[in-house]
Enzyme design. Sequence first.
Site, PDB file in Angstrom:
ATOM      1  N   LYS A  52       0.896  -1.284  -0.023  1.00 14.60           N
ATOM      2  CA  LYS A  52      -0.236   0.044  -0.029  1.00 14.60           C
ATOM      3  C   LYS A  52       0.992   1.332   0.246  1.00 14.60           C
ATOM      4  O   LYS A  52       1.588   1.415   1.023  1.00 14.60           O
ATOM      5  CB  LYS A  52      -1.064  -0.072   1.131  1.00 14.60           C
ATOM      6  CG  LYS A  52      -1.740   1.277   1.372  1.00 14.60           C
ATOM      7  CD  LYS A  52      -2.985   1.106   2.273  1.00 14.60           C
ATOM      8  CE  LYS A  52      -3.553   2.468   2.551  1.00 14.60           C
ATOM      9  NZ  LYS A  52      -4.794   2.381   3.599  1.00 14.60           N
ATOM     10  N   LYS A  92      -2.401  -1.463  -3.705  1.00 16.56           N
ATOM     11  CA  LYS A  92      -3.182  -0.204  -3.634  1.00 16.56           C
ATOM     12  C   LYS A  92      -2.350   1.007  -3.805  1.00 16.56           C
ATOM     13  O   LYS A  92      -1.328   0.970  -2.997  1.00 16.56           O
ATOM     14  CB  LYS A  92      -3.989  -0.281  -2.521  1.00 16.56           C
ATOM     15  CG  LYS A  92      -4.787   1.063  -2.017  1.00 16.56           C
ATOM     16  CD  LYS A  92      -5.541   0.706  -0.681  1.00 16.56           C
ATOM     17  CE  LYS A  92      -6.152   1.964  -0.645  1.00 16.56           C
ATOM     18  NZ  LYS A  92      -7.012   1.876   0.677  1.00 16.56           N
TER      19      LYS A  92
END
Length: 313
Positions: A183, A235
């Site tokens: 992330k 992400k």
Amino acid sequence: MRRLVAETSLEPRHLVLPMFVADGIDEPRPISSMPGVVQHTQDSLREAASEAVAAGVGGLMLFGVPRPEDKDARGTCGVAPEGVLNRALRSLATELGDETVLMADTCLDEFTDHGHCGVLDAAGGVDNDATLKQYADMAVAQADAGAHLLGPSGMMDGQVAAIRAALDAAGHQEVGQLAYAAKYASAFYGPFREAVGSSLHGDRRTYQQDPANRRESLREVDLDLAEGADMVMVKPAMSYLDVLRETADRSPVPVAAYQISGEYAMITAAAQNGWIDRDAAILESLVGIRRAGADIVLTYWATEVAQRLSGRR
Ligand code: PBG
């Protein structure tokens, strides 16, 4: 002929709908930077969730938005069984049973008054290990409320192992984790901060990944797998398709990618200006994420696209 030879497919079951549920509102509240997305009341959440499930989406990912006055330094209202997110999970678990995969964001940032994903130490930095204890309690509360799959998104070291141990000790062996493994500290989270009424000043660069780096994300994926992640996530999606491809190539478990708020906002804004073909751009973006290796795609368009794919729209 193109249909016959297409290498990549996009089906409703591949899509997961992220949803926001808020306390202190009487009707759904629009999010101005994400036209078409709202903060739900408990009632409108149930309706929208049923609509998504009827459209055939693979799962729902819930985020809670407490009243500002309920936030504190430890994010207590995210852990409390009667907090907004846990109430929503209980209600959807009752309403939907096993018809969908019910997922919860297991992170403190929506619930802390400083907006960070963990608790802070005396110097104002995020205290990794103190945060793990809070995540463990939050995870058990979410599993008690009926979540099937938890999404630890805080990027604390050791979070997957800590949550796994807590779930097992509480008798929740069957609740899994979709770990936000790679992330990045992204500018494209901007609209999400409005969506959850974030209190954050500053940034998350001490715990999220540097956009310049590839190897450290692959290391994060390996660590999460070793700690027991049942699925891993990359992400954002669009700026990190190379990381997604490499993760998919090495992962023995299913891989998810999150088409985040800023990606939604960009396509929506360009389409509103008449600059791109909205429906085609949405499908192309999702097929691209699937082609790069995602088994599962989290997207705010999940219901709409699922309906379109099955000819119901
Ligand atoms: C953190 C979290 C964030 C998002 C999902 N979980 C925000 C952040 O890390 O700053 C972003 C999702 C989006 O932008 O659509 N709990």
